[in-house]
Scaffold this motif. Structure first.
Motif, PDB file in Angstrom:
ATOM      1  N   MET A 159       6.470  -8.339 -76.025  1.00 58.00           N
ATOM      2  CA  MET A 159       4.876  -7.837 -77.016  1.00 58.00           C
ATOM      3  C   MET A 159       3.714  -7.218 -75.905  1.00 58.00           C
ATOM      4  O   MET A 159       3.376  -6.171 -76.791  1.00 58.00           O
ATOM      5  CB  MET A 159       3.830  -9.614 -77.383  1.00 58.00           C
ATOM      6  N   THR A 160       3.437  -7.361 -74.800  1.00 49.33           N
ATOM      7  CA  THR A 160       2.638  -6.182 -74.314  1.00 49.33           C
ATOM      8  C   THR A 160       3.255  -5.345 -74.012  1.00 49.33           C
ATOM      9  O   THR A 160       2.284  -4.244 -74.355  1.00 49.33           O
ATOM     10  CB  THR A 160       2.748  -7.523 -73.470  1.00 49.33           C
ATOM     11  N   GLY A 161       4.843  -4.794 -74.140  1.00 46.98           N
ATOM     12  CA  GLY A 161       4.825  -3.537 -73.573  1.00 46.98           C
ATOM     13  C   GLY A 161       4.775  -2.666 -74.820  1.00 46.98           C
ATOM     14  O   GLY A 161       4.316  -2.077 -74.822  1.00 46.98           O
ATOM     15  N   VAL A 162       4.776  -3.650 -76.252  1.00 44.61           N
ATOM     16  CA  VAL A 162       4.740  -2.739 -77.324  1.00 44.61           C
ATOM     17  C   VAL A 162       3.281  -2.603 -77.942  1.00 44.61           C
ATOM     18  O   VAL A 162       3.144  -1.420 -78.343  1.00 44.61           O
ATOM     19  CB  VAL A 162       5.555  -3.470 -78.174  1.00 44.61           C
ATOM     20  N   LEU A 163       2.558  -3.818 -77.419  1.00 43.86           N
ATOM     21  CA  LEU A 163       1.138  -3.246 -77.778  1.00 43.86           C
ATOM     22  C   LEU A 163       0.377  -2.743 -76.479  1.00 43.86           C
ATOM     23  O   LEU A 163      -0.174  -1.799 -77.039  1.00 43.86           O
ATOM     24  CB  LEU A 163       0.587  -4.591 -77.455  1.00 43.86           C
ATOM     25  N   LEU A 164       0.858  -2.241 -75.508  1.00 36.78           N
ATOM     26  CA  LEU A 164       0.532  -1.396 -74.442  1.00 36.78           C
ATOM     27  C   LEU A 164       1.131   0.679 -75.127  1.00 36.78           C
ATOM     28  O   LEU A 164      -0.428   1.536 -75.101  1.00 36.78           O
ATOM     29  CB  LEU A 164       0.704  -1.406 -73.302  1.00 36.78           C
ATOM     30  N   ALA A 165       2.236   0.311 -75.376  1.00 37.95           N
ATOM     31  CA  ALA A 165       2.323   1.323 -76.414  1.00 37.95           C
ATOM     32  C   ALA A 165       1.358   2.236 -77.532  1.00 37.95           C
ATOM     33  O   ALA A 165       1.236   3.324 -78.146  1.00 37.95           O
ATOM     34  CB  ALA A 165       4.018   1.674 -76.207  1.00 37.95           C
ATOM     35  N   LYS A 166       1.049   0.572 -78.505  1.00 38.31           N
ATOM     36  CA  LYS A 166       0.645   1.038 -79.689  1.00 38.31           C
ATOM     37  C   LYS A 166      -0.826   1.344 -79.394  1.00 38.31           C
ATOM     38  O   LYS A 166      -1.231   2.804 -79.518  1.00 38.31           O
ATOM     39  CB  LYS A 166       0.416   0.053 -80.083  1.00 38.31           C
ATOM     40  N   LEU A 167      -1.562   1.292 -77.633  1.00 34.56           N
ATOM     41  CA  LEU A 167      -2.532   1.795 -76.990  1.00 34.56           C
ATOM     42  C   LEU A 167      -2.949   2.703 -76.567  1.00 34.56           C
ATOM     43  O   LEU A 167      -3.634   3.022 -76.990  1.00 34.56           O
ATOM     44  CB  LEU A 167      -3.194  -0.001 -76.300  1.00 34.56           C
ATOM     45  N   MET A 168      -1.517   3.258 -76.287  1.00 40.39           N
ATOM     46  CA  MET A 168      -1.592   4.337 -75.690  1.00 40.39           C
ATOM     47  C   MET A 168      -1.828   5.143 -76.988  1.00 40.39           C
ATOM     48  O   MET A 168      -2.265   6.820 -75.975  1.00 40.39           O
ATOM     49  CB  MET A 168      -0.592   4.491 -74.384  1.00 40.39           C
ATOM     50  N   ASN A 169      -1.112   4.935 -77.835  1.00 37.26           N
ATOM     51  CA  ASN A 169      -0.903   6.238 -78.901  1.00 37.26           C
ATOM     52  C   ASN A 169      -2.241   6.569 -79.466  1.00 37.26           C
ATOM     53  O   ASN A 169      -2.969   7.794 -80.209  1.00 37.26           O
ATOM     54  CB  ASN A 169      -0.197   5.785 -80.265  1.00 37.26           C
ATOM     55  N   LYS A 170      -3.951   5.177 -79.797  1.00 41.11           N
ATOM     56  CA  LYS A 170      -4.830   5.441 -79.458  1.00 41.11           C
ATOM     57  C   LYS A 170      -5.766   6.190 -78.207  1.00 41.11           C
ATOM     58  O   LYS A 170      -6.430   6.725 -78.859  1.00 41.11           O
ATOM     59  CB  LYS A 170      -6.021   4.245 -79.691  1.00 41.11           C
ATOM     60  N   LEU A 171      -5.460   6.148 -77.624  1.00 42.94           N
ATOM     61  CA  LEU A 171      -6.097   6.802 -76.258  1.00 42.94           C
ATOM     62  C   LEU A 171      -5.469   8.365 -76.109  1.00 42.94           C
ATOM     63  O   LEU A 171      -6.202   9.059 -75.778  1.00 42.94           O
ATOM     64  CB  LEU A 171      -6.008   6.474 -75.113  1.00 42.94           C
ATOM     65  N   SER A 172      -4.489   8.720 -76.320  1.00 49.93           N
ATOM     66  CA  SER A 172      -3.969   9.935 -76.688  1.00 49.93           C
ATOM     67  C   SER A 172      -3.518  10.304 -77.889  1.00 49.93           C
ATOM     68  O   SER A 172      -1.958  10.164 -77.730  1.00 49.93           O
ATOM     69  CB  SER A 172      -3.033  10.314 -75.135  1.00 49.93           C
ATOM     70  N   PRO A 173      -3.990  10.756 -78.695  1.00 54.65           N
ATOM     71  CA  PRO A 173      -3.162  10.510 -80.170  1.00 54.65           C
ATOM     72  C   PRO A 173      -2.469  12.162 -80.247  1.00 54.65           C
ATOM     73  O   PRO A 173      -1.824  12.290 -81.066  1.00 54.65           O
ATOM     74  CB  PRO A 173      -4.078  10.809 -80.994  1.00 54.65           C
ATOM     75  N   LYS A 174      -2.068  13.325 -79.655  1.00 57.15           N
ATOM     76  CA  LYS A 174      -1.718  14.820 -79.615  1.00 57.15           C
ATOM     77  C   LYS A 174      -0.436  14.064 -78.699  1.00 57.15           C
ATOM     78  O   LYS A 174       0.347  14.912 -79.218  1.00 57.15           O
ATOM     79  CB  LYS A 174      -2.503  15.422 -78.549  1.00 57.15           C
ATOM     80  N   HIS A 175      -0.193  13.438 -78.125  1.00 55.07           N
ATOM     81  CA  HIS A 175       1.336  12.839 -77.545  1.00 55.07           C
ATOM     82  C   HIS A 175       1.461  11.911 -77.792  1.00 55.07           C
ATOM     83  O   HIS A 175       1.594  10.858 -77.252  1.00 55.07           O
ATOM     84  CB  HIS A 175       1.054  14.044 -76.140  1.00 55.07           C
ATOM     85  N   PRO A 176       2.055  11.407 -78.891  1.00 54.12           N
ATOM     86  CA  PRO A 176       2.371   9.896 -79.633  1.00 54.12           C
ATOM     87  C   PRO A 176       3.922   9.482 -78.442  1.00 54.12           C
ATOM     88  O   PRO A 176       4.447  10.425 -78.799  1.00 54.12           O
ATOM     89  CB  PRO A 176       2.435   9.530 -81.105  1.00 54.12           C
ATOM     90  N   ILE A 177       4.018   8.512 -78.716  1.00 48.22           N
ATOM     91  CA  ILE A 177       5.289   7.527 -78.076  1.00 48.22           C
ATOM     92  C   ILE A 177       5.610   6.232 -78.806  1.00 48.22           C
ATOM     93  O   ILE A 177       4.671   6.021 -79.551  1.00 48.22           O
ATOM     94  CB  ILE A 177       4.817   7.224 -76.275  1.00 48.22           C
ATOM     95  N   ASN A 178       6.839   6.214 -79.562  1.00 48.81           N
ATOM     96  CA  ASN A 178       7.213   5.148 -80.034  1.00 48.81           C
ATOM     97  C   ASN A 178       6.862   4.122 -79.408  1.00 48.81           C
ATOM     98  O   ASN A 178       7.351   3.720 -78.310  1.00 48.81           O
ATOM     99  CB  ASN A 178       8.342   5.266 -80.363  1.00 48.81           C
ATOM    100  N   PRO A 179       6.428   2.917 -80.476  1.00 44.40           N
ATOM    101  CA  PRO A 179       5.852   1.927 -79.960  1.00 44.40           C
ATOM    102  C   PRO A 179       6.552   0.989 -79.460  1.00 44.40           C
ATOM    103  O   PRO A 179       6.796  -0.342 -78.733  1.00 44.40           O
ATOM    104  CB  PRO A 179       5.132   1.209 -80.622  1.00 44.40           C
ATOM    105  N   LEU A 180       8.426   1.250 -80.020  1.00 45.25           N
ATOM    106  CA  LEU A 180       9.042   0.684 -79.614  1.00 45.25           C
ATOM    107  C   LEU A 180       9.811   0.939 -78.197  1.00 45.25           C
ATOM    108  O   LEU A 180      10.443  -0.008 -78.037  1.00 45.25           O
ATOM    109  CB  LEU A 180      10.290   1.051 -80.980  1.00 45.25           C
ATOM    110  N   ILE A 181       9.670   1.468 -77.519  1.00 42.58           N
ATOM    111  CA  ILE A 181       9.763   2.027 -76.042  1.00 42.58           C
ATOM    112  C   ILE A 181       9.252   0.856 -75.246  1.00 42.58           C
ATOM    113  O   ILE A 181      10.198   0.539 -74.234  1.00 42.58           O
ATOM    114  CB  ILE A 181       9.878   3.638 -76.024  1.00 42.58           C
TER     115      ILE A 181
END
Length: 417
Positions: A335-357
């Motif tokens: 869960m924390t891995g997925v949630l951090l990926a979602k947070l990273m997308n909020k902070l850096s929307p220009k280069h999104p990463i797929n939260p699944l990774i």
């Protein structure tokens, strides 16, 4: 009459008689569990390299009177020398030499290093954070274990409520927590030093959750992400030079030596194996580390882990509780891995990463990365996430070793010997 007595004596040596004795049903149950693991490996393809040896080890150790998993008995002679009184069964000797000593986990880490390509991690360094975030479950389970003992009054350790008991509680809690990294060798290495009494269930839990990644992770990943997020296509990874790949393990090793020496055995063997692979001048050694040696150690380690699934030792409330706490740690890490990926997308929307990774941050290499890729393909048939997921996946291997080092380092810091 002597003939009748002989028949009775013979009857008393049969497996049927053993299963009919008090507690014999436990052995039958665990043989069934062992066969279930073998079925999952063969029919479902769940980590067969792990589950077949573990399952077969569980079957062998529950055969009455065979003593296949018995340990070598040594006594101290009057002159102070150690004398072997009785050699154990062959699986018991595997356990004594490789598991109790912590040798097999280190050899496994060397083999993993020889098979690991740190290129995806170096190409996208921020995925290192996802590997770190996935270790959060380790410390949640650690504090949860301590809290459980404080609130409920239940104790993993039998004894009076004294300082020694409090120290032992932390030892056990740390060993349970490391299950959340989904890294069997790290869990074994940590448990041999902190809580050898619970090494069996801890090792079984860690390897079981590694094998069950395809069942445990997808529901969590889907629950925490939207369909649109699962369809995110990531940019192609940049080319990583050979010099970068050779320098990386050396730099990581020196940082470990300087900052966290307690993790050096695991990190050191991981990076040693990787240098063998990337140097291109030690092909024979690299090939041995990732094939012949790795396969031999995996067989012995799997049988040894399975040997701790005997009915009298495994079917206990404490063991079931360890399995549940380990599952909680693994789920929280995902869960924390997925949630951090979602947070990273909020902070850096220009280069999104797929939260699944982010789910691949647990160090079940490469199963977790494959599961991420499979879930991603279900949402978008043209979305190949395997190489992107390998970044946090190999970062998780480093992260779990670092987490183990932190736990081992906390012992002297807190005045625990």
């Amino acid at each position: 009459m002597s003939f009748v007595n002989s028949l009775i004596d013979l009857w008393h040596t049969t497996g049927i008689y053993g299963f009919l004795q008090a507690g014999g049903w436990r052995n039958l149950v665990m043989i069934g569990v062992g066969l279930l693991l073998i079925w999952l490996a063969i029919k479902k393809g769940f980590e067969p390299l792990l589950l077949i040896p573990i399952g077969f080890g569980a079957v062998l150790t529950n055969i009455p009177f065979a003593e296949i998993a018995s340990h070598t008995v040594q006594i101290l002679a009057s002159d102070g020398t150690v004398v072997t009184e009785k050699f154990g069964g062959f699986i018991g000797q595997f356990y004594d030499v490789g598991i109790a000593s912590g040798l097999f986990p280190l050899l496994i880490f060397m083999g993993v290093g020889a098979m690991t390509d740190f290129g995806p991690l170096l190409a996208n360094p921020k995925t290192l954070l996802l590997g770190a975030a996935a270790q959060f479950g380790i410390f949640i389970a650690l504090f949860g274990s301590v809290l459980l003992e404080r609130i409920s009054g239940f104790s993993f350790v039998e004894g009076p409520g004294n300082t020694t008991l409090a120290k032992s509680i932390l030892h056990v809690a740390g060993s349970i927590g490391i299950i959340g990294g989904a890294d069997g060798p790290t869990a074994i290495f940590t448990a041999t030093r902190l809580a050898p009494k619970y090494l069996g269930p801890i090792a079984v839990a860690a390897y079981s959750y590694m094998a069950l990644v395809p069942i445990i992770q997808p529901p969590i990943m889907k629950m925490l992400t939207t369909d649109a997020e699962r369809k995110i296509k990531m940019e192609q990874l940049r080319y990583v030079t050979k010099a970068e790949k050779i320098l990386f393990p050396i730099i990581v090793l020196f940082l470990c030596i300087l900052l966290l020496p307690s993790a050096t055995p695991l990190i050191g063997m991981l990076m040693f194996g990787n240098v063998l692979k990337e140097s291109l001048v030690t092909d024979r050694l690299s090939d041995t580390a990732q094939n012949a040696l790795m396969n031999a150690v995996t067989i012995m380690l799997g049988l040894s882990v399975g040997s701790k699934m005997s009915g009298d030792m495994f079917l206990k409330f404490t063991t079931i509780l360890i399995l549940l706490l380990g599952l909680m740690a693994f789920m929280v890490g995902t869960m924390t891995g997925v949630l951090l990926a979602k947070l990273m997308n909020k902070l850096s929307p220009k280069h999104p990463i797929n939260p699944l990774i982010g789910a691949a941050g647990v160090s079940a290499v490469p199963m977790a990365a494959r599961v991420v890729n499979k879930v991603g393909l279900k949402s978008n048939p043209n979305n190949y996430l395997l190489m992107h997921a390998m970044g946090p996946n190999v970062a998780g291997v480093i992260g779990s070793a670092v987490a183990a080092g932190i736990l081992l380092a906390l012992v002297p810091i807190l005045g625990i010997s």
